[in-house]
Design a protein around this motif. Structure first.
Motif, mmCIF file in Angstrom:
data_model
loop_
_atom_site.group_PDB
_atom_site.id
_atom_site.type_symbol
_atom_site.label_atom_id
_atom_site.label_comp_id
_atom_site.label_asym_id
_atom_site.label_seq_id
_atom_site.Cartn_x
_atom_site.Cartn_y
_atom_site.Cartn_z
ATOM 1 N N ASP A 1 0.259 -0.903 -0.573
ATOM 2 C CA ASP A 1 -0.116 0.043 0.233
ATOM 3 C C ASP A 1 1.248 1.366 -0.526
ATOM 4 N N ALA A 2 2.471 1.229 -0.072
ATOM 5 C CA ALA A 2 2.751 2.150 -0.001
ATOM 6 C C ALA A 2 2.621 3.226 -0.884
ATOM 7 N N ASN A 3 2.358 5.123 -0.217
ATOM 8 C CA ASN A 3 2.577 6.088 -1.772
ATOM 9 C C ASN A 3 4.018 6.003 -2.592
ATOM 10 N N ARG A 4 4.153 5.296 -3.274
ATOM 11 C CA ARG A 4 5.313 5.252 -4.575
ATOM 12 C C ARG A 4 5.132 6.411 -5.103
ATOM 13 N N GLY A 5 6.032 7.628 -5.766
ATOM 14 C CA GLY A 5 5.872 8.181 -5.675
ATOM 15 C C GLY A 5 6.079 7.520 -7.340
ATOM 16 N N SER A 6 6.142 8.640 -8.951
ATOM 17 C CA SER A 6 6.156 7.957 -10.077
ATOM 18 C C SER A 6 7.269 8.903 -10.826
ATOM 19 N N HIS B 1 6.761 11.886 -13.385
ATOM 20 C CA HIS B 1 6.274 12.217 -14.603
ATOM 21 C C HIS B 1 6.410 12.110 -16.129
ATOM 22 N N PRO B 2 5.016 11.920 -16.868
ATOM 23 C CA PRO B 2 5.518 11.476 -18.360
ATOM 24 C C PRO B 2 6.322 12.394 -18.453
ATOM 25 N N CYS B 3 6.630 13.969 -17.972
ATOM 26 C CA CYS B 3 7.682 14.887 -19.343
ATOM 27 C C CYS B 3 9.566 13.965 -18.933
ATOM 28 N N THR B 4 9.238 13.513 -17.573
ATOM 29 C CA THR B 4 10.472 13.737 -17.106
ATOM 30 C C THR B 4 11.201 12.294 -18.279
ATOM 31 N N LEU B 5 9.408 11.119 -18.263
ATOM 32 C CA LEU B 5 10.142 10.101 -18.719
ATOM 33 C C LEU B 5 10.737 10.546 -20.305
ATOM 34 N N VAL B 6 10.329 11.449 -20.324
ATOM 35 C CA VAL B 6 10.296 11.230 -22.218
ATOM 36 C C VAL B 6 11.800 11.906 -22.421
ATOM 37 N N ASN C 1 -1.728 17.711 -12.723
ATOM 38 C CA ASN C 1 -1.098 17.052 -11.333
ATOM 39 C C ASN C 1 -1.721 16.058 -10.405
ATOM 40 N N ASP C 2 -3.070 15.592 -11.235
ATOM 41 C CA ASP C 2 -3.492 14.460 -10.449
ATOM 42 C C ASP C 2 -2.861 13.055 -10.622
ATOM 43 N N SER C 3 -2.911 13.388 -8.920
ATOM 44 C CA SER C 3 -1.776 11.656 -8.303
ATOM 45 C C SER C 3 -2.309 10.454 -9.324
ATOM 46 N N ARG C 4 -4.046 10.498 -9.549
ATOM 47 C CA ARG C 4 -4.358 8.974 -9.888
ATOM 48 C C ARG C 4 -3.547 8.918 -11.248
ATOM 49 N N PHE C 5 -3.364 9.972 -12.029
ATOM 50 C CA PHE C 5 -2.717 10.359 -13.998
ATOM 51 C C PHE C 5 -1.580 9.669 -13.765
ATOM 52 N N LEU C 6 -1.159 10.482 -12.904
ATOM 53 C CA LEU C 6 0.492 10.181 -12.476
ATOM 54 C C LEU C 6 0.403 8.946 -12.420
ATOM 55 N N LYS C 7 0.498 8.281 -10.883
ATOM 56 C CA LYS C 7 0.357 6.876 -11.146
ATOM 57 C C LYS C 7 1.089 5.625 -11.887
ATOM 58 N N SER C 8 -0.155 6.111 -12.459
ATOM 59 C CA SER C 8 -0.074 5.709 -14.235
ATOM 60 C C SER C 8 0.721 5.154 -14.836
ATOM 61 N N PHE C 9 1.991 5.784 -14.767
ATOM 62 C CA PHE C 9 3.272 5.745 -15.034
ATOM 63 C C PHE C 9 4.432 5.207 -14.265
ATOM 64 N N LYS C 10 4.182 4.443 -13.633
ATOM 65 C CA LYS C 10 5.366 3.909 -12.695
ATOM 66 C C LYS C 10 5.584 2.543 -13.222
#
Ligand code: FA5
Length: 339
Positions: free
Chosen positions: A101-106, A108-113, A330-339
């Motif tokens: 359940d840990a709320n780990r960060g991910s 951002h898609p721009c950082t990934l690109v 910065n909706d965390s549900r959207f950002l989490k999908s890039f884990k």
């Protein structure tokens, strides 16, 4: 008197032994050793003991005080140790448990690109350079062959901070900075934030660009085509095709806009590519000789190629994001999908 003291020690021993917490021990300290405590009372009463017995009585009353003090100190240490052990048991962390359940960060898609694009170019021998976000008119425009009051300034609306100071509109400003300080061969990529007063589903007032610059002997449009085609195939997939359309940038001649086959429909036509099968990803061209000369590089000896891509545009294509604004909510549900 001796009997009374003996009894007092026995009682105190029993009470101290049976006490279960620090509060009870502190009560006993007050009961025996406090200002109105029993042993303190005996010591105060020494003046009433007949003079011939005072030394002897004084000795065992003092012994009683030392004994009770020692017992209290020892018991207190025991209780504190016990409390510490209990606390440690309660707070024990089992490091072998997988905390799902840990709320780990991910990232951002721009950082990934940005990371992926820089990876591709650094593997091809490019260096990474950076420049300031607040730029002078000279580096953002003039050295890039965009004089003051020239109509081409309208291509990039600008946030001015002062007469000659602005929020850079393009990472091309880093090109000019680098060329002024470095002689060829130059091979670099410059990632960074840029700013323009734009705001709609595909344009944001702050966005990221990555600039690429190669300056050397005999660099041609063919090198630019080969490089960007390899880049597109590595970034998307090996089936990706590129298309070069004539365009205009004051700092490149000739200039092109580069399209790739849509990563979603693979060229068939869909909503993302507006039915065309192609999506524009960047602007590019052969560095205008005027720019080389202005930046202190002999355009008779050297030529260059340059390109500038929009990071958000690439992220939208790669991850099928329909509106650029989603990237900045910065909706965390959207950002989490890039884990
Ligand atoms: C330039 O900024 C040129 N400096 C690119 C270049 C570099 C050309 C070197 C030749 C040589 P342009 O204005 O087209 O070009 O912007 C480049 C990319 O930035 C666009 O393809 C687009 O993906 C992105 N872009 C432009 N404006 C915005 C905006 N407001 N929001 C998000 N992305 C944007």
């Amino acid at each position: 008197m001796r009997e009374k003291v003996k009894q007092l020690i026995e009682n105190a021993t029993e009470f101290i032994k049976n006490s279960e917490n620090v509060a009870q021990i502190n009560d006993l300290r007050v009961k025996y050793l406090g200002k109105a405590g029993e042993i303190t009372g005996l010591l105060k009463g020494m003046k009433d003991v007949p003079a011939d017995q005072r030394a002897e009585v004084g000795k065992y009353v003092n012994e009683a005080r030392d004994k009770v003090t020692a017992m209290i100190t020892e018991k207190l240490a025991q209780l504190e140790q016990k409390a510490l052990e209990a606390k440690m048991m309660k707070e024990r962390i089992d490091i072998t448990v997988d905390n799902v359940d840990a709320n780990r960060g991910s990232l951002h898609p721009c950082t990934l690109v940005i990371d992926e694009v820089l990876d591709i170019f650094t593997n091809l021998g490019f260096k990474v350079a950076q420049g300031p976000e607040m730029e002078t008119d000279m580096f953002n425009f003039q050295l890039l062959n965009i004089p003051k009051d020239h109509p081409s300034r309208d291509m990039q609306d600008t946030f001015y901070v002062g007469e000659d100071l602005l929020l850079r509109t393009q990472t091309s400003a880093v090109q000019a900075r680098t060329m002024l300080n470095t002689q060829p061969p130059i091979k670099l990529v410059c990632p960074g934030k840029v700013y323009r007063p734009d705001y709609d589903a595909t344009h944001s007032p702050m966005f990221h660009q990555i600039e690429g610059l190669v300056v050397d002997k005999h660099v041609t449009l063919t090198d630019l085509k080969g490089l960007l085609d390899l880049f597109a195939k590595t970034l998307f997939d090996s089936e990706t095709k590129t298309r070069f359309r004539p365009s205009y940038f004051p700092f490149t001649e000739p200039s092109v806009e580069v399209d790739v086959t849509c990563a979603v429909c693979h060229g068939k036509g869909c909503k993302i590519c507006k039915g065309t099968g192609w999506i524009e990803i960047l602007g590019a061209g052969v560095v205008n000789p005027k720019v080389l000369d202005r930046c202190g590089i002999d355009s008779k000896k050297y030529s260059g190629l340059a390109f500038g891509l929009g990071v958000e545009r690439i992220a939208m294509i790669k991850y099928g994001i329909p509106d650029i604004r989603i990237l900045f909510e910065n909706d965390s549900r959207f950002l989490k999908s890039f884990k």
